[in-house]
Design an enzyme around this catalytic site. Sequence first.
Site, PDB file in Angstrom:
ATOM      1  N   ARG A 170       0.868  -1.169   0.000  1.00 23.00           N
ATOM      2  CA  ARG A 170       0.000   0.000   0.000  1.00 23.00           C
ATOM      3  C   ARG A 170       0.908   1.223   0.000  1.00 23.00           C
ATOM      4  NH1 ARG A 170      -3.226   2.159   5.232  1.00 23.00           N
ATOM      5  NH2 ARG A 170      -4.076   4.039   4.303  1.00 23.00           N
ATOM      6  N   LEU A 227     -13.458   4.904   9.538  1.00 24.35           N
ATOM      7  CA  LEU A 227     -13.134   5.563  10.804  1.00 24.35           C
ATOM      8  C   LEU A 227     -12.109   4.730  11.569  1.00 24.35           C
ATOM      9  CD1 LEU A 227     -16.813   6.488  11.885  1.00 24.35           C
ATOM     10  CD2 LEU A 227     -15.232   7.810  10.446  1.00 24.35           C
ATOM     11  N   GLY A 228     -10.832   5.038  11.353  1.00 22.20           N
ATOM     12  CA  GLY A 228      -9.758   4.369  12.089  1.00 22.20           C
ATOM     13  C   GLY A 228      -8.940   5.439  12.788  1.00 22.20           C
ATOM     14  N   ARG A 257      -4.870  13.858  14.223  1.00 23.81           N
ATOM     15  CA  ARG A 257      -4.864  14.886  13.172  1.00 23.81           C
ATOM     16  C   ARG A 257      -6.111  15.762  13.299  1.00 23.81           C
ATOM     17  NH1 ARG A 257      -4.154  10.865   8.233  1.00 23.81           N
ATOM     18  NH2 ARG A 257      -3.399   9.277   9.673  1.00 23.81           N
ATOM     19  N   GLU A 263      -7.749  -3.960   3.310  1.00 23.92           N
ATOM     20  CA  GLU A 263      -6.880  -3.322   2.313  1.00 23.92           C
ATOM     21  C   GLU A 263      -5.858  -4.318   1.764  1.00 23.92           C
ATOM     22  OE1 GLU A 263      -6.146  -0.622   5.451  1.00 23.92           O
ATOM     23  OE2 GLU A 263      -6.686   1.132   4.257  1.00 23.92           O
TER      24      GLU A 263
HETATM   25  P1  ADP Z   1      -5.572   2.359  11.600  1.00 22.28           P
HETATM   26  O1  ADP Z   1      -6.097   3.604  10.960  1.00 22.28           O
HETATM   27  O2  ADP Z   1      -4.288   2.589  12.348  1.00 22.28           O
HETATM   28  O3  ADP Z   1      -5.547   1.139  10.695  1.00 22.28           O
HETATM   29  P2  ADP Z   1      -7.802   1.051  12.945  1.00 22.28           P
HETATM   30  O4  ADP Z   1      -8.682   0.951  11.746  1.00 22.28           O
HETATM   31  O5  ADP Z   1      -7.286  -0.203  13.551  1.00 22.28           O
HETATM   32  O6  ADP Z   1      -6.611   2.067  12.767  1.00 22.28           O
HETATM   33  O7  ADP Z   1      -8.648   1.856  14.069  1.00 22.28           O
HETATM   34  C1  ADP Z   1      -8.075   2.210  15.279  1.00 22.28           C
HETATM   35  C2  ADP Z   1      -9.130   2.955  16.101  1.00 22.28           C
HETATM   36  O8  ADP Z   1     -10.223   2.070  16.344  1.00 22.28           O
HETATM   37  C3  ADP Z   1      -8.598   3.411  17.450  1.00 22.28           C
HETATM   38  O9  ADP Z   1      -9.108   4.699  17.760  1.00 22.28           O
HETATM   39  C4  ADP Z   1      -9.214   2.383  18.388  1.00 22.28           C
HETATM   40  O10 ADP Z   1      -9.395   2.859  19.703  1.00 22.28           O
HETATM   41  C5  ADP Z   1     -10.550   2.169  17.715  1.00 22.28           C
HETATM   42  N1  ADP Z   1     -11.207   0.950  18.203  1.00 22.28           N
HETATM   43  C6  ADP Z   1     -10.787  -0.322  18.079  1.00 22.28           C
HETATM   44  N2  ADP Z   1     -11.630  -1.155  18.720  1.00 22.28           N
HETATM   45  C7  ADP Z   1     -12.602  -0.373  19.282  1.00 22.28           C
HETATM   46  C8  ADP Z   1     -13.766  -0.615  20.082  1.00 22.28           C
HETATM   47  N3  ADP Z   1     -14.098  -1.857  20.447  1.00 22.28           N
HETATM   48  N4  ADP Z   1     -14.519   0.438  20.453  1.00 22.28           N
HETATM   49  C9  ADP Z   1     -14.180   1.698  20.089  1.00 22.28           C
HETATM   50  N5  ADP Z   1     -13.120   1.994  19.335  1.00 22.28           N
HETATM   51  C10 ADP Z   1     -12.333   0.979  18.937  1.00 22.28           C
END
Ligand code: ADP
Length: 391
Positions: free
Chosen positions: A91, A207-208, A239, A377
Site C-alpha cells: 500500500r 473511521l480508524g 490529526r 486493504e
Molecule cells: P488504523 O487507521 O491505524 O488502521 P484502525 O482501523 O485499527 O486504525 O482503528 C483504530 C481505532 O479504532 C482506534 O481509535 C481504536 O481505539 C478504535 N477501536 C478499536 N476497537 C474499538 C472498540 N471496540 N470500540 C471503540 N473503538 C475501537
Amino acid sequence: MPRSVLALNAGSSSVKFALYDLARSNGLRLVSRGMLDLGDAPRLTAKAADGTVQCDRQFTAGDAHDAVIGELLNWVDSEVGGRKLVCAGHRIVHGGSEFTEPVRLTPAVIDAIDGLTPLAPLHQPRSLAPVRAIAALRPELPQVGCFDTAFHQTIDPLVRRFALPSKYEAEGVRRYGFHGLSYEYIAGRLREISPALAAKRTVIAHLGNGASLCALRQGRSVDTTMGFSALDGLVMGTRCGAIDPGVLLYFLLEKGVAADDLQAMLYEKSGLLGVSGISGDMRALEASGDPRAHEAIELFAFRAAREAAALANTMGGLECLVFTAGIGERSSSIRTAISGKLAWLGIELDEGANVAHAEIISSAESKVDVRVIGTDEEIVVARHSLALIEA
Ligand code: ADP
C-alpha cells in the site's frame, strides 16, 4: 511448495501484513495475518486465518528496519510450512497525478514515487521503507505498489479544485483523497452483496486512527473528505481534520511557530488527542469518564455527520451508509451518534442490530440502508499485485 503473495501495509510505527496462497481456482487463500512492530521493541506477530498464533518473536531494540523485514521474509520462506513468494505488494499512500493504477516497483518507479514525498512528507517515506528493504534483500522478487489515491481518479475536476490562483492546480495542488484501497474493497463487497446495493448513492465512513468519508455513485468515488493531504476532513486520532487556513497563518506569522512544529501539531498532537488531552485512541476515550474525553467524542461525531451531509449533497441524496475500520466496525455508540445527527436524511438505526455489530443496522423504516462492513486493504493489494505480475 505453495506459491504465495505477501501484502504489506506500512503505518507510522508498524507494518501490517497478510500472506496468501495462490489457490487452484485462481483465487487467494489467507494463510497468515500479522504485524511487524518497528517501535522501541521490534516484534513480529502472526496469526493463521482461524486465529491460531503462528509467530510471536521479539527482536533486539535497535535492530534495523531492514533486518526486521528480513526476518519476515525468512519466516515466510522457512517457517509457515515453506512457501515460495511470487511477489510482494505494498500500500503506497500517494500516487500523485502520475500513478493512477498499480505499478511494478522498479528502481526508476521507486524514485518517481519518492519524488512525491513533498505531497505526503510523513506518510510517503513510511510507505517506501519496506519496498526499499525488500529490494535490497531480494532484488529478484517482483514488487507492486498500490496507491491510496488511485480510487479517487473518478472525482470530477471541479470537486478536486481549490480556489487558489490556477497555476498551482497545474503543479498538483489539488484534492487527491486517500484510503482508496479500503474504499475499493467496500465497493467490491457492495457489488458482491447485490448490484442494486452497489448502485446506491453511498457514503463510506472509514473511521480508524486516520479517518475519512467517500461518496460513491454507481460504485465510483465522486467526492471524499481528505484532500491534498491526509490532514483534511474529519477529526482523527491525532490529526486536526479540516481547519480554517487563517489559523495556520496565525500560528506562523503571529505566534512565530516553526513550520516543523506546526506540522507536528497538526499531524500528531491534534484530533481526539489534542481535544481530550487524554488519548487519540477512541476505545480509551469511550472508557474514560472525563468530560474532556466526552467532548472529543462529540466533536468527532459532529464533524463526521457534517461532512457526510456535504457528501450527500455532492451525490444529490443518500441511500446507503457504510461504517468501516476500527471505530466504524467496533463502536456502536459512535455509529449511533453519527447516524442520529443524520436523522433528517431519513436514517434510522435498529439499535439492537447496531449493538450486536450486525451487517445491516438500519431499521426497516429507515430510508437509508446502514451497514457495518469490515475492510480489508491487504486483499486488495494482493489481488492487484498478482494480476499485475501475471499480466
Ligand atoms: P488504523 O487507521 O491505524 O488502521 P484502525 O482501523 O485499527 O486504525 O482503528 C483504530 C481505532 O479504532 C482506534 O481509535 C481504536 O481505539 C478504535 N477501536 C478499536 N476497537 C474499538 C472498540 N471496540 N470500540 C471503540 N473503538 C475501537
